[in-house]
Write a protein that holds these residues in place. Structure first.
Motif, PDB file in Angstrom:
ATOM      1  N   THR A  87      31.311  55.969  67.455  1.00 27.92           N
ATOM      2  CA  THR A  87      32.459  56.636  68.055  1.00 27.92           C
ATOM      3  C   THR A  87      33.688  55.812  67.684  1.00 27.92           C
ATOM      4  N   ALA A  88      34.718  56.465  67.140  1.00 33.92           N
ATOM      5  CA  ALA A  88      35.871  55.716  66.646  1.00 33.92           C
ATOM      6  C   ALA A  88      37.161  56.487  66.877  1.00 33.92           C
ATOM      7  N   TYR A  89      38.248  55.739  67.034  1.00 39.03           N
ATOM      8  CA  TYR A  89      39.565  56.350  67.175  1.00 39.03           C
ATOM      9  C   TYR A  89      40.649  55.348  66.766  1.00 39.03           C
ATOM     10  N   PHE A  90      41.817  55.879  66.447  1.00 40.55           N
ATOM     11  CA  PHE A  90      42.971  55.063  66.078  1.00 40.55           C
ATOM     12  C   PHE A  90      43.864  54.863  67.297  1.00 40.55           C
ATOM     13  N   ILE A  91      44.448  53.677  67.422  1.00 42.78           N
ATOM     14  CA  ILE A  91      45.468  53.425  68.443  1.00 42.78           C
ATOM     15  C   ILE A  91      46.631  52.695  67.776  1.00 42.78           C
ATOM     16  N   LYS A  92      47.810  52.912  68.315  1.00 43.91           N
ATOM     17  CA  LYS A  92      48.992  52.212  67.818  1.00 43.91           C
ATOM     18  C   LYS A  92      48.918  50.754  68.249  1.00 43.91           C
ATOM     19  N   ARG A  93      49.237  49.870  67.338  1.00 49.08           N
ATOM     20  CA  ARG A  93      49.305  48.455  67.685  1.00 49.08           C
ATOM     21  C   ARG A  93      50.639  48.182  68.347  1.00 49.08           C
ATOM     22  N   GLY A  94      50.650  47.287  69.296  1.00 45.38           N
ATOM     23  CA  GLY A  94      51.876  46.973  70.029  1.00 45.38           C
ATOM     24  C   GLY A  94      52.788  46.012  69.311  1.00 45.38           C
ATOM     25  N   ILE A  95      52.287  45.343  68.281  1.00 50.84           N
ATOM     26  CA  ILE A  95      53.098  44.365  67.560  1.00 50.84           C
ATOM     27  C   ILE A  95      53.067  44.668  66.067  1.00 50.84           C
ATOM     28  N   HIS A  96      54.057  44.190  65.365  1.00 50.00           N
ATOM     29  CA  HIS A  96      54.154  44.390  63.919  1.00 50.00           C
ATOM     30  C   HIS A  96      53.604  43.150  63.224  1.00 50.00           C
ATOM     31  N   LEU A  97      52.616  43.323  62.378  1.00 52.58           N
ATOM     32  CA  LEU A  97      51.985  42.217  61.668  1.00 52.58           C
ATOM     33  C   LEU A  97      52.305  42.289  60.187  1.00 52.58           C
ATOM     34  N   HIS A  98      52.264  41.140  59.529  1.00 55.03           N
ATOM     35  CA  HIS A  98      52.485  41.058  58.089  1.00 55.03           C
ATOM     36  C   HIS A  98      51.292  40.380  57.442  1.00 55.03           C
ATOM     37  N   CYS A  99      51.014  40.735  56.193  1.00 54.50           N
ATOM     38  CA  CYS A  99      49.972  40.065  55.420  1.00 54.50           C
ATOM     39  C   CYS A  99      50.597  38.894  54.686  1.00 54.50           C
ATOM     40  N   ILE A 100      49.905  37.791  54.704  1.00 57.40           N
ATOM     41  CA  ILE A 100      50.337  36.637  53.928  1.00 57.40           C
ATOM     42  C   ILE A 100      49.282  36.434  52.857  1.00 57.40           C
ATOM     43  N   VAL A 101      49.715  36.557  51.601  1.00 59.04           N
ATOM     44  CA  VAL A 101      48.780  36.430  50.489  1.00 59.04           C
ATOM     45  C   VAL A 101      49.286  35.366  49.524  1.00 59.04           C
ATOM     46  N   GLY A 102      48.387  34.881  48.710  1.00 55.37           N
ATOM     47  CA  GLY A 102      48.725  33.819  47.774  1.00 55.37           C
ATOM     48  C   GLY A 102      49.653  34.256  46.657  1.00 55.37           C
ATOM     49  N   LYS A 103      49.543  35.478  46.216  1.00 58.76           N
ATOM     50  CA  LYS A 103      50.375  35.958  45.109  1.00 58.76           C
ATOM     51  C   LYS A 103      51.670  36.542  45.666  1.00 58.76           C
ATOM     52  N   SER A 104      52.792  36.116  45.126  1.00 60.88           N
ATOM     53  CA  SER A 104      54.075  36.605  45.629  1.00 60.88           C
ATOM     54  C   SER A 104      54.366  38.037  45.212  1.00 60.88           C
ATOM     55  N   ASN A 105      53.693  38.532  44.179  1.00 62.00           N
ATOM     56  CA  ASN A 105      53.960  39.897  43.727  1.00 62.00           C
ATOM     57  C   ASN A 105      53.017  40.926  44.356  1.00 62.00           C
ATOM     58  N   CYS A 106      52.140  40.509  45.232  1.00 55.76           N
ATOM     59  CA  CYS A 106      51.195  41.425  45.869  1.00 55.76           C
ATOM     60  C   CYS A 106      51.875  42.143  47.032  1.00 55.76           C
TER      61      CYS A 106
END
Length: 123
Positions: A87-106
């Motif tokens: 059983t699955a559903y989507f919910i809005k996240r309360g905070i804004h997250l960012h991805c931090i990756v090793g490559k600057s162009n990703c």
């Protein structure tokens, strides 16, 4: 109930998945759940996640708010496969997250909705 956190990559987004494993039997045992079952769940849900991300991207291109609230707490997705009931559903996240990756162009971003999944074993 045991909770696991997963990340599924779709296009240039990562979707946060909150996986809840429901215990079986009176002993509240989750030993039935394995890494292979986790992979099976990801395979079963991949199409749903891809569709949600696609709808979101298209809505952003039209500068429109995404109206796709197809799978919510009130109307969850229900699947059976690989001996599992999901059983699955989507919910809005309360905070804004960012991805931090090793490559600057990703260009990888965190999807604004979190996917909550409950799994139990079919008997």
């Amino acid at each position: 109930m045991v909770s696991n956190k997963l990340v599924i990559k779709c296009k240039n987004f990562v979707v946060l998945v909150d996986l809840h494993i429901l215990p079986q039997g009176s002993r509240k045992d989750i030993c039935w759940f394995s890494e292979q079952k986790k992979k099976d769940i990801c395979m079963l849900l991949k199409e749903t996640i891809d569709s949600r991300v696609k709808d979101y991207v298209e809505a952003r291109k039209r500068h429109d708010l995404p109206k796709n609230a197809e799978f919510t707490r009130n109307n969850p997705l229900s699947l059976k496969g690989y001996g599992l009931h999901i059983t699955a559903y989507f919910i809005k996240r309360g905070i804004h997250l960012h991805c931090i990756v090793g490559k600057s162009n990703c260009e990888l971003r965190v999807f604004p909705d979190q996917f909550v999944v409950y799994v139990n074993q079919l008997e």
